[in-house]
Design a protein around this motif. Structure first.
Motif, PDB file in Angstrom:
ATOM      1  N   UNK A  69      10.226  -3.525 -17.562  1.00 48.51           N
ATOM      2  CA  UNK A  69       9.407  -2.426 -17.031  1.00 48.51           C
ATOM      3  C   UNK A  69       9.658  -2.236 -15.540  1.00 48.51           C
ATOM      4  N   UNK A  70       9.186  -1.078 -15.056  1.00 50.36           N
ATOM      5  CA  UNK A  70       9.035  -0.826 -13.623  1.00 50.36           C
ATOM      6  C   UNK A  70       7.543  -0.763 -13.338  1.00 50.36           C
ATOM      7  N   UNK A  71       7.077  -1.530 -12.355  1.00 51.24           N
ATOM      8  CA  UNK A  71       5.652  -1.555 -12.005  1.00 51.24           C
ATOM      9  C   UNK A  71       5.472  -0.944 -10.619  1.00 51.24           C
ATOM     10  N   UNK A  72       4.637   0.108 -10.536  1.00 50.07           N
ATOM     11  CA  UNK A  72       4.323   0.760  -9.264  1.00 50.07           C
ATOM     12  C   UNK A  72       2.971   0.271  -8.783  1.00 50.07           C
ATOM     13  N   UNK A  73       2.901  -0.119  -7.508  1.00 50.84           N
ATOM     14  CA  UNK A  73       1.671  -0.657  -6.924  1.00 50.84           C
ATOM     15  C   UNK A  73       1.129   0.303  -5.869  1.00 50.84           C
ATOM     16  N   UNK A  74      -0.161   0.647  -6.002  1.00 45.68           N
ATOM     17  CA  UNK A  74      -0.840   1.502  -5.031  1.00 45.68           C
ATOM     18  C   UNK A  74      -2.140   0.801  -4.621  1.00 45.68           C
ATOM     19  N   UNK A  75      -2.243   0.467  -3.357  1.00 42.50           N
ATOM     20  CA  UNK A  75      -3.420  -0.270  -2.905  1.00 42.50           C
ATOM     21  C   UNK A  75      -4.470   0.673  -2.324  1.00 42.50           C
ATOM     22  N   UNK A  76      -5.746   0.314  -2.541  1.00 43.95           N
ATOM     23  CA  UNK A  76      -6.826   1.136  -2.033  1.00 43.95           C
ATOM     24  C   UNK A  76      -6.805   1.145  -0.500  1.00 43.95           C
ATOM     25  N   UNK A  77      -7.229   2.216   0.155  1.00 43.43           N
ATOM     26  CA  UNK A  77      -7.755   3.447  -0.457  1.00 43.43           C
ATOM     27  C   UNK A  77      -6.679   4.493  -0.707  1.00 43.43           C
ATOM     28  N   UNK A  78      -5.407   4.099  -0.528  1.00 38.87           N
ATOM     29  CA  UNK A  78      -4.308   5.077  -0.605  1.00 38.87           C
ATOM     30  C   UNK A  78      -3.744   5.196  -2.018  1.00 38.87           C
ATOM     31  N   UNK A  79      -4.619   5.557  -2.938  1.00 36.26           N
ATOM     32  CA  UNK A  79      -4.201   5.761  -4.323  1.00 36.26           C
ATOM     33  C   UNK A  79      -4.935   6.965  -4.882  1.00 36.26           C
ATOM     34  N   UNK A  80      -4.565   7.363  -6.083  1.00 38.10           N
ATOM     35  CA  UNK A  80      -5.183   8.547  -6.709  1.00 38.10           C
ATOM     36  C   UNK A  80      -6.689   8.359  -6.874  1.00 38.10           C
ATOM     37  N   UNK A  81      -7.095   7.174  -7.321  1.00 30.51           N
ATOM     38  CA  UNK A  81      -8.523   6.925  -7.568  1.00 30.51           C
ATOM     39  C   UNK A  81      -9.259   6.386  -6.345  1.00 30.51           C
ATOM     40  N   UNK A  82      -8.515   5.977  -5.307  1.00 27.52           N
ATOM     41  CA  UNK A  82      -9.142   5.327  -4.156  1.00 27.52           C
ATOM     42  C   UNK A  82      -9.338   3.840  -4.375  1.00 27.52           C
ATOM     43  N   UNK A  83      -8.929   3.328  -5.553  1.00 24.55           N
ATOM     44  CA  UNK A  83      -9.006   1.910  -5.888  1.00 24.55           C
ATOM     45  C   UNK A  83      -7.586   1.350  -5.952  1.00 24.55           C
ATOM     46  N   UNK A  84      -7.466   0.046  -6.195  1.00 24.29           N
ATOM     47  CA  UNK A  84      -6.145  -0.515  -6.491  1.00 24.29           C
ATOM     48  C   UNK A  84      -5.676   0.063  -7.827  1.00 24.29           C
ATOM     49  N   UNK A  85      -4.452   0.571  -7.832  1.00 24.36           N
ATOM     50  CA  UNK A  85      -3.897   1.198  -9.039  1.00 24.36           C
ATOM     51  C   UNK A  85      -2.519   0.609  -9.322  1.00 24.36           C
ATOM     52  N   UNK A  86      -2.267   0.348 -10.591  1.00 22.13           N
ATOM     53  CA  UNK A  86      -0.941  -0.102 -11.041  1.00 22.13           C
ATOM     54  C   UNK A  86      -0.501   0.823 -12.169  1.00 22.13           C
ATOM     55  N   UNK A  87       0.757   1.249 -12.106  1.00 19.84           N
ATOM     56  CA  UNK A  87       1.327   2.041 -13.191  1.00 19.84           C
ATOM     57  C   UNK A  87       2.554   1.315 -13.738  1.00 19.84           C
ATOM     58  N   UNK A  88       2.525   1.055 -15.021  1.00 17.01           N
ATOM     59  CA  UNK A  88       3.606   0.330 -15.685  1.00 17.01           C
ATOM     60  C   UNK A  88       4.438   1.328 -16.486  1.00 17.01           C
ATOM     61  N   UNK A  89       5.700   1.496 -16.087  1.00 11.77           N
ATOM     62  CA  UNK A  89       6.622   2.367 -16.829  1.00 11.77           C
ATOM     63  C   UNK A  89       7.413   1.499 -17.793  1.00 11.77           C
ATOM     64  N   UNK A  90       7.137   1.689 -19.083  1.00  7.03           N
ATOM     65  CA  UNK A  90       7.787   0.876 -20.115  1.00  7.03           C
ATOM     66  C   UNK A  90       8.566   1.786 -21.054  1.00  7.03           C
TER      67      UNK A  90
END
Length: 467
Positions: A69-90
């Motif tokens: 997989x490719x894992x994208x990391x977005x840390x709060x508050x700089x994400x879509x939800x304002x929370x920690x966000x992870x997107x796993x492309x499988x």
């Protein structure tokens, strides 16, 4: 209302595909993803990586490797939800998707409800409510115009216009409220002349936005167009020509179309939904009679009516055609009516001129086509497009497409008109303040500054899971 748990959902459409994206959001999103992730290099930990970075590795369940997989990391508050966000492309196998999601659930995630990622973005101040609603409109957009409006709203075009009006009104409201504190001293802090000018400007803006809903609703939902006429005059052939595909069955047998057939195309970025109806005639056929009944129901539902007749039959049946056209025109006076002469390729110039002269007194929009040879079809499309006022869209003016916004704008205008009347009649400040507060309330409803759990539940329940 913000839950602190970590949610997970499939962010791409369900079903097999080349790639699938699984999204996590919450305080433990990165930690949970890290517990199932093994990097291809250096055994790096996702918790120690910078925000907005992508990492190649494997999702593992103990000793079992599920997928690369490719894992994208977005840390709060700089994400879509304002929370920690992870997107796993499988890889997009249904089996792989479910294995990864089930693994994350066992590690402490909860399945996201419909629209919960966007709800969290709203609750965390990343989007206002009208922008959040535009996300759903953007996903649902199926033509250029609806896409353009959704993008404008998601970028805050509508919100900023409402917020500016609300701020100016709130400033004056504060001065009015201040006057109430000094009521015994008869002090006037709010300049009534400037206040009248503001109220007049707000009223004009609200009326413009309210009027734009008629266009916006059409652009968002498409324009239903009913194709009507006698049996065997080429209605199905015209539908096929408009769609540029063999969608409807065509035959020389009258009454072939016994039910309505619908399909959509985009003309000039606007969606049109064409409805090929059963031919209107006297019949003893039970099934065909039901189809004719449905024809009139579809005319009621349509916004534009195309009345089609065959050119060669007009000479012997001119009075009957004129009577039928007048009947449709009089029964539906508010619906644009386009009378279309089909098979004009079989007429000479004198015969065509005769038909046009006969129809001239009806004061109708007239188009000539040969549906079979596809001549005149583009001109008919241009005529249909002329019924839609797209000037506002071309000028990038704000267009309202949301029924909830429309309702709040109507209520806000009603309160503004009360304030306007109060200023004209010298109403006391305390009574003016009541109407101003109510107008501010309806402005706040649009952007979500004033809301409740039931309203949010209704809005986000219409979102897809994973968004």
């Amino acid at each position: 209302m913000i839950n602190q748990d970590t949610i997970v959902a499939l962010a791409t459409p369900s079903g097999a595909g080349a790639i699938a994206v699984i999204r996590l959001s919450g305080n433990d999103a990165i930690k949970i993803a890290d517990s199932c992730f093994k990097s291809v290099t250096n055994n790096k930990s996702l918790t120690k990586q910078k925000t907005h970075t992508i990492h190649l590795g494997h999702i593992i369940d103990g000793a079992k490797t599920i997928d690369e997989v490719l894992v994208s990391v977005f840390k709060n508050p700089n994400s879509y939800t304002g929370e920690d966000v992870v997107e796993v492309s499988c890889h997009g196998s249904n089996y792989i998707q479910q294995e990864i999601i089930q693994l994350f659930l066992r590690k402490g995630c909860r399945m996201a409800s419909a629209g919960e990622f966007t709800l969290r973005a709203f609750l965390n101040g990343k989007l206002d409510l009208s922008q959040a609603e535009a996300v759903a409109d953007l996903i649902a957009s199926d033509n250029e115009a609806s896409h353009q409006i959704a993008m404008q709203q998601m970028r805050g075009g509508f919100s900023s216009e409402i917020a500016k009006l609300r701020e100016e009104l709130m400033n004056f409201a504060s001065l009015i409220e201040l006057e109430l504190d000094f009521a015994e001293e008869d002090v006037e802090f709010a300049d009534r002349t400037q206040f009248k000018e503001l109220i007049e400007r707000i009223s004009l803006v609200l009326k413009r936005l309210i009027d734009s809903f008629a266009v916006g609703n059409v652009i968002k939902n498409g324009i239903p167009v009913a194709i009507v006429g006698e049996p065997n005059v080429g209605k199905s052939t015209l539908l096929n020509a408009l769609l540029n595909e063999e969608r409807a069955i065509v035959s020389d047998i009258a009454g072939t179309t016994r039910d309505t057939i619908e399909d959509e195309i985009s003309i000039g970025g606007i969606g049109f939904r064409f409805i090929d109806t059963a031919g209107i005639r006297e019949t003893k056929d039970v099934v065909e009679s039901i189809g004719i009944k449905k024809t009139f129901e579809k005319i009621e539902q349509s916004q534009v009516v195309i009345y089609l007749f065959e050119s060669l039959k007009f000479k012997n049946q001119s009075s009957e055609y004129i009577t039928e056209i007048e009947k449709v025109k009089n029964k539906y006076p508010l619906k644009p009516l386009i009378v279309v002469i089909n098979k004009v390729d079989l007429l000479n110039d004198d015969e065509l001129a005769f038909i046009k002269n006969q129809l001239a007194p009806l004061n109708i929009t007239l188009e000539t086509i040969s549906a079979k040879k596809h001549t005149g079809v583009d001109e008919l499309k241009d005529e249909l497009l002329s019924f839609v006022n797209t000037g506002a869209l071309r000028n990038n003016d704000t267009i309202v497409t949301n029924t909830r916004h429309y309702d709040s704008l109507l209520k806000a205008l009603e309160e503004i008109e009360k304030v306007k009347y109060g200023l004209e009649t010298g109403l006391s400040g305390d009574l003016l303040a009541i109407d101003i507060r109510q107008a501010l309330y309806y402005f706040g409803e649009i952007t979500g500054e004033i809301t409740n759990d039931d309203l949010l539940g209704n809005i986000f329940a219409n979102f897809c899971i994973g968004k």
